[in-house]
Write a protein that holds these residues in place. Structure first.
Motif, PDB file in Angstrom:
ATOM      1  N   GLN A 272      29.804  14.397  20.254  1.00 46.38           N
ATOM      2  CA  GLN A 272      29.061  13.304  20.462  1.00 46.38           C
ATOM      3  C   GLN A 272      28.218  13.343  21.637  1.00 46.38           C
ATOM      4  OE1 GLN A 272      32.087  10.162  20.226  1.00 46.38           O
ATOM      5  NE2 GLN A 272      30.961   9.544  18.304  1.00 46.38           N
ATOM      6  N   THR A 273      28.702  13.906  22.576  1.00 46.63           N
ATOM      7  CA  THR A 273      28.097  14.098  24.215  1.00 46.63           C
ATOM      8  C   THR A 273      27.169  15.057  23.843  1.00 46.63           C
ATOM      9  OG1 THR A 273      29.936  13.188  25.333  1.00 46.63           O
ATOM     10  CG2 THR A 273      28.465  14.565  26.476  1.00 46.63           C
ATOM     11  N   GLN A 274      27.453  16.258  23.278  1.00 48.70           N
ATOM     12  CA  GLN A 274      26.230  17.234  23.214  1.00 48.70           C
ATOM     13  C   GLN A 274      25.141  16.683  22.536  1.00 48.70           C
ATOM     14  OE1 GLN A 274      29.227  20.253  21.474  1.00 48.70           O
ATOM     15  NE2 GLN A 274      28.636  21.691  23.407  1.00 48.70           N
ATOM     16  N   CYS A 275      25.404  16.078  21.539  1.00 44.90           N
ATOM     17  CA  CYS A 275      24.369  15.505  20.591  1.00 44.90           C
ATOM     18  C   CYS A 275      23.493  14.497  21.082  1.00 44.90           C
ATOM     19  CB  CYS A 275      24.805  14.828  19.179  1.00 44.90           C
ATOM     20  SG  CYS A 275      25.709  15.976  17.952  1.00 44.90           S
ATOM     21  N   SER A 276      24.084  13.387  21.904  1.00 45.56           N
ATOM     22  CA  SER A 276      23.095  12.162  22.501  1.00 45.56           C
ATOM     23  C   SER A 276      22.696  12.651  23.806  1.00 45.56           C
ATOM     24  CB  SER A 276      24.065  10.847  22.220  1.00 45.56           C
ATOM     25  OG  SER A 276      25.331  11.066  22.942  1.00 45.56           O
ATOM     26  N   GLY A 277      23.463  13.547  24.360  1.00 45.41           N
ATOM     27  CA  GLY A 277      23.057  14.004  25.958  1.00 45.41           C
ATOM     28  C   GLY A 277      22.137  14.819  25.948  1.00 45.41           C
ATOM     29  N   ALA A 278      21.665  15.506  24.843  1.00 45.29           N
ATOM     30  CA  ALA A 278      20.612  16.558  25.051  1.00 45.29           C
ATOM     31  C   ALA A 278      19.235  15.955  25.535  1.00 45.29           C
ATOM     32  CB  ALA A 278      20.398  17.273  23.701  1.00 45.29           C
TER      33      ALA A 278
END
Length: 287
Positions: A272-278
């Motif tokens: 989730q962090t990879q997806c929304s943090g990008a």
């Protein structure tokens, strides 16, 4: 500890670039505490800073906050997020702008803020899993948890460099904060909380900054500190594309219970962090 090293308070004393936040932020913080100030009053104060307004609205509409419907105005952001979270976001956004102009030759600002934005995003996802909601502004706590490093990079760059090299070369896999303590007698958490106190940030943010590596030391806000502690490791995993907790700083076992999180959720939170943090870094730093 080296005898010639300043204390955390001395590192930030007379440091004009960091002595105070811009007036608009201080006024917003004061108005949030004032029962006679309305949400409309606070909104008008923020709108007076066009760059701040743009960043705030971009973040309010980002996946990290996952609210339904477009937030087109500051007043709507206040209605959806609440005045306290808008206040804390205002501080976080302004902190990035404040540090942008400060000399630092040890790390790139993109690299520094990438980690901190990922930590902020992860903290938001972790807190969102709690029934109690996110009143503690986990995003901002994650965003600012390492600000003490930037002060050290500027004020004591040689010792900061030595600590970085020591942590990389350590056979015992010592964390950076322990290497800092060995060389200076304190770590970036102590420097960060000294700055947070000077900025008069809320006590929950102060504890997250001071104790994010040692969450068991948190006294008043253990849930919030546990959230940022776990989020810090999630951010490292998201950066390197791993879901194996052995590839990141060790997570204190007690923090899983404090944060009301199951260790089995770690891999999902990393993704989730990879997806929304990008996309979050340009939202925070764009003009």
């Amino acid at each position: 500890m080296r005898e010639d090293v300043l204390s955390p308070q001395e590192l930030i004393a007379n440091f004009n670039e960091l002595a105070t936040l811009p007036e608009v932020v201080l006024r917003v913080a004061s108005m949030v505490q004032d029962p006679n100030s309305s949400a409309s009053d606070i909104g008008r104060e923020i709108v007076s800073d066009a760059a701040l307004t743009g960043r705030l609205l971009r973040i309010a509409n980002s996946p990290a906050f996952a609210h339904h419907g477009k937030i087109a105005t500051v007043s709507r952001a206040i209605a959806v997020l609440g005045v306290w979270q808008v206040r804390d976001l205002t501080v976080g956004i302004t902190a990035i702008r404040t540090f942008d102009g400060i000399a630092n030759e040890l790390v790139s600002m993109d690299s520094f803020w990438r980690h901190n934005v990922l930590c902020a995003t992860a903290a938001g996802h972790i807190a969102a899993r709690r029934v109690a909601g996110r009143a503690e502004s986990p995003f901002v706590a994650g965003l600012l948890h390492d600000i003490g490093q930037l002060v050290m990079f500027n004020r004591v760059p040689q010792l900061a460099r030595e600590a970085l090299l020591m942590s990389v070369d350590s056979a015992e896999d010592l964390g950076l904060y322990l290497c800092e303590r060995t060389l200076l007698g304190f770590d970036h958490g102590a420097v960060g909380v000294a700055l947070a106190q000077k900025w008069q940030l809320p006590s929950s943010l102060q504890e997250c900054i001071e104790f994010h590596h040692e969450p068991d030391r948190a006294q008043r806000h253990p849930v919030e500190v546990a959230t940022v502690h776990i989020a810090n490791s999630v951010a490292v995993l998201a950066e390197i594309g791993s879901t194996d907790p052995r590839d990141a700083p060790q997570i204190s076992p007690a923090t899983w219970h404090a944060a009301k999180l199951d260790p089995l959720d770690l891999a999902e939170i990393v993704v989730q962090t990879q997806c929304s943090g990008a996309d979050m870094l340009p939202l925070l730093t764009a003009a």
